[in-house]
Structures are given as structure tokens and as C-alpha cells.
Design a protein around this motif. Structure first.
Motif, PDB file in Angstrom:
ATOM      1  N   GLY A  76       0.814  -1.213   0.000  1.00 42.73           N
ATOM      2  CA  GLY A  76       0.000   0.000   0.000  1.00 42.73           C
ATOM      3  C   GLY A  76       0.846   1.260   0.000  1.00 42.73           C
ATOM      4  N   THR A  88       1.736   5.094   1.432  1.00 44.20           N
ATOM      5  CA  THR A  88       1.653   6.043   2.544  1.00 44.20           C
ATOM      6  C   THR A  88       1.440   7.438   1.966  1.00 44.20           C
ATOM      7  N   SER A 135       1.566   8.409  -2.052  1.00 43.90           N
ATOM      8  CA  SER A 135       0.172   8.384  -2.523  1.00 43.90           C
ATOM      9  C   SER A 135       0.017   8.931  -3.935  1.00 43.90           C
ATOM     10  N   ARG A 137      -1.076   6.362  -6.490  1.00 49.15           N
ATOM     11  CA  ARG A 137      -2.346   5.640  -6.337  1.00 49.15           C
ATOM     12  C   ARG A 137      -3.276   5.788  -7.546  1.00 49.15           C
ATOM     13  N   ASP A 170      -6.985   8.187   4.689  1.00 49.99           N
ATOM     14  CA  ASP A 170      -5.680   7.759   4.170  1.00 49.99           C
ATOM     15  C   ASP A 170      -5.424   6.286   4.478  1.00 49.99           C
ATOM     16  N   ASP A 171      -5.861   5.831   5.652  1.00 51.92           N
ATOM     17  CA  ASP A 171      -5.673   4.429   6.025  1.00 51.92           C
ATOM     18  C   ASP A 171      -6.610   3.518   5.231  1.00 51.92           C
ATOM     19  N   ARG A 189      -5.157   3.091   1.868  1.00 51.75           N
ATOM     20  CA  ARG A 189      -4.008   2.188   1.860  1.00 51.75           C
ATOM     21  C   ARG A 189      -4.449   0.727   1.928  1.00 51.75           C
ATOM     22  N   ASP A 196      -5.416  -0.179  -1.451  1.00 49.66           N
ATOM     23  CA  ASP A 196      -4.234  -0.437  -2.286  1.00 49.66           C
ATOM     24  C   ASP A 196      -3.885  -1.922  -2.233  1.00 49.66           C
ATOM     25  N   SER A 203       1.075  -0.428   9.070  1.00 53.06           N
ATOM     26  CA  SER A 203       2.149  -1.119   8.340  1.00 53.06           C
ATOM     27  C   SER A 203       2.356  -2.519   8.908  1.00 53.06           C
TER      28      SER A 203
END
Length: 335
Positions: free
Chosen positions: A50, A52, A56, A59, A261-262, A265, A268, A319
Motif C-alpha cells: 500500500g 503512505t 500516494s 495511487r 488515508d488508512d 491504503r 491499495d 504497516s
């Protein structure tokens, strides 16, 4: 010849303040994207942890590729964007209409299936139903009126074109995709039409996701028992209903429980699991439980529920969760 209109080189610009490892990831991904035919397997290997905040910028292109919106042949990317932007504009004109004009054999009280007035009122009901969810969806990130209107249109048109009912959860999916598109540093990728078509592709693969499937709840519970039987038994002894986790985590793919944001990820990682997405989702969920194990193993039912329904407030190293999920997946395949 490769279409040079699509900017790949800007991905490695302005790398100040970015760690050496993340700079290298950006450059490695960029090297793959420079090829006329993108090496999808190579891309997945690089991106499966993913992105961070530092990475990003990758993405937007990666999601479009892994969802199948962009072909692997890079020379067509600009063409895809332009063609679908025009198509989307036509779809909006054709399907988002004001009240129909008066006709001799049609009127506002008609309930005939071919009545323009009847169809208009059904559209209004659908729009209103979606709007009730949109106004409280990711307010911090998509609270501007223009974004709400985009989100409403995307959901409305998806339901109307596919002749499907709107259900809660679809708004969370569409919100993440719209945010991904509109926050991209590449202005060419900041468009509603890409968000619409990416959402349509995603919904095709997740059309059965909004139904509680007890056999999958059981499969997840069995896998947890295999990985950590003590934690499993404690949750069972505390009368934990695993279907609660299924609804919160599996139905909407962690799209609601985290800072955006999490959630992005996590997605991702899921998109990198093209053929094993559901399987990886199980390991990801188990990894979250293990991350919270210290508190869960001593909690009663109320405490456990409070923890699991408020993941955003927990001290979680995402992570570590992702790395553990990949490790669990590899270990179980060896068994």
C-alpha cells in the motif's frame, strides 16, 4: 508510438522530505510505467504494502490499472480518459433531467411504467435516498458542495443504469474512489468521469457484497481459530457475534472505520490481490485482531465490541497489520 500526452515523469518530481525507501519505490514504479506495456505482476509486487502519504501520488494510476479501467498498453490512457469523459457527459444529460414536459396521454399522477412523469418521480426518490447518506459521508474530506453533488451523481447514475437498488455502503465505496481521483496531483486524473467508471467496475465485482453470507462468516471464524485459537475461544466465550465484524469489515472493505488515508491504503493492498482479494481480506481482519489482542483477550463483550467498532480510535500500526496479513497468507498456503 507511445502517446506522450500522459505525464509519467512528474511522479518523481518534488521528492524533498520523502524517505529514501519511498523515493526508491516511486522511481521503481515509474520505471515500470515508462514501458509501453505495463508489467502488472511487477507492479503488484512493488505496491502490495500500500501507499503512505509519501507515495500516494502513485495511487491514481495504479488503481486505474488494477481495476482494469486503464489498459496495460500505456499509449491508450489519454484516449480512455477523453472518451469516457465525453461518454459520461452524455450519460448525465440523458439520465439527470428536470420535470418532463406536458403530454396528452401522460400526467404527474400516472403510474404507467412508460410514463415520463412516473419515471421522473422514481428518479427523485432515488436521488433523495442517496442524498441522505451523501450529506454524512466523509464530511471532512468531501464536505464541499461540489464533491457532494459529484458523489450523488455517481451513485444515482450507477443505480439507474444498472437498474439496481441503492444500499448503504455503496456511498463509502464511491467516496473513496472519488477522493482518490479528485486529490490526485496530476490534474488530468482529477475528474468525475474516471471516478464513475472505476466505481462501476468495482461494483460489478462486489454486487453480492451487501448481503450477509453466513458461510463466509463461518470460514473467517474457522481461520481465526486456526491462527490464534486462544483469542478465538475468548471471543466465542464472550458471545461475540462474528457477523458484526463481517458487516463492518467485509461488506464495506474497511472503508468506514479509519481515517481516509488508512482506508485508501487498505484498498491499495486489496486491489493488488486481484485473484485472492477475499482471502486476503480474511487475513487482514485477523491481523487487526492480533494487533488488538492484548486488549481483546482480557475484555468482556461490551469492551470487545467497543474496541472493534471504534478502530479509528485504537493504537494501530497499519504497516504492521499489512505485513502480518501477508505473512499469515503465505504461512497458511504452506500448510
Amino acid at each position: 508510438m507511445i502517446n506522450q500526452d500522459f505525464d509519467i515523469e512528474s511522479l518523481s518530481q518534488n521528492l524533498g522530505g520523502i524517505s529514501n525507501d519511498n523515493q526508491q519505490l516511486i522511481k521503481d514504479v515509474q520505471n515500470i510505467l515508462r514501458n509501453e506495456i505495463v508489467d502488472e505482476d511487477g507492479l503488484v509486487k512493488l505496491c502490495q504494502q500500500g501507499f503512505t502519504n509519501q507515495t500516494s501520488r502513485l495511487r491514481g494510476i495504479i488503481w486505474r490499472l488494477l481495476l482494469g479501467y486503464f489498459p496495460l498498453n500505456r499509449k491508450y490512457w489519454t484516449q480512455v480518459i477523453i472518451k469516457n469523459r465525453d461518454n459520461y457527459n452524455n450519460i448525465k444529460i440523458e439520465n439527470i433531467k428536470k420535470a418532463p414536459p406536458q403530454k396528452k396521454n401522460d400526467h404527474p399522477l400516472s403510474r404507467n411504467t412508460d410514463s415520463d412523469w412516473n419515471n421522473h418521480f422514481q428518479d427523485q426518490q432515488l436521488w433523495s435516498k442517496i442524498q441522505k447518506d451523501v450529506i454524512r459521508t466523509r464530511v471532512k474530506e468531501l464536505g464541499k458542495e461540489e464533491f457532494r453533488e459529484m458523489l450523488n451523481r455517481i451513485l444515482f447514475l450507477c443505480c439507474k443504469l444498472n437498474k439496481m437498488d441503492y444500499v448503504q455502503g455503496m456511498n463509502e465505496f464511491a467516496a473513496l474512489i472519488l477522493y482518490m481521483c479528485m486529490s490526485d496531483p496530476n490534474e488530468k486524473l482529477q475528474n468525475e468521469s474516471d471516478a464513475f467508471y472505476c466505481f462501476m467496475i468495482l461494483m460489478t465485482s462486489l454486487k453480492n457484497n451487501f448481503q450477509l453470507q453466513k458461510e463466509k462468516v463461518r470460514a473467517f471464524q474457522d481461520l481465526l481459530k486456526k491462527v490464534d485459537w486462544k483469542l478465538h475461544d475468548h471471543l466465542v466465550n464472550q458471545k461475540m457475534d462474528f457477523s458484526i465484524l463481517y458487516v463492518k469489515w467485509f461488506m464495506i472493505l474497511f472503508a468506514q472505520d479509519f481515517h481516509i488515508d488508512d482506508s485508501l491504503r487498505i484498498w491499495d493492498c486489496l486491489f493488488c490481490q486481484k485473484n485472492n482479494r477475499e482471502e486476503f481480506l480474511y487475513y487482514l481482519a485477523i491481523s487487526f485482531l492480533i494487533q488488538l489482542r492484548e486488549d481483546l483477550i482480557v475484555g468482556d463483550f461490551g469492551q470487545i465490541l467497543l474496541i472493534l467498532q471504534n478502530l479509528e480510535k485504537q493504537d494501530i500500526n497499519l504497516s504492521e497489520v499489512i505485513q502480518r496479513a501477508h505473512l499469515l497468507q503465505k504461512e497458511q498456503k504452506k500448510c
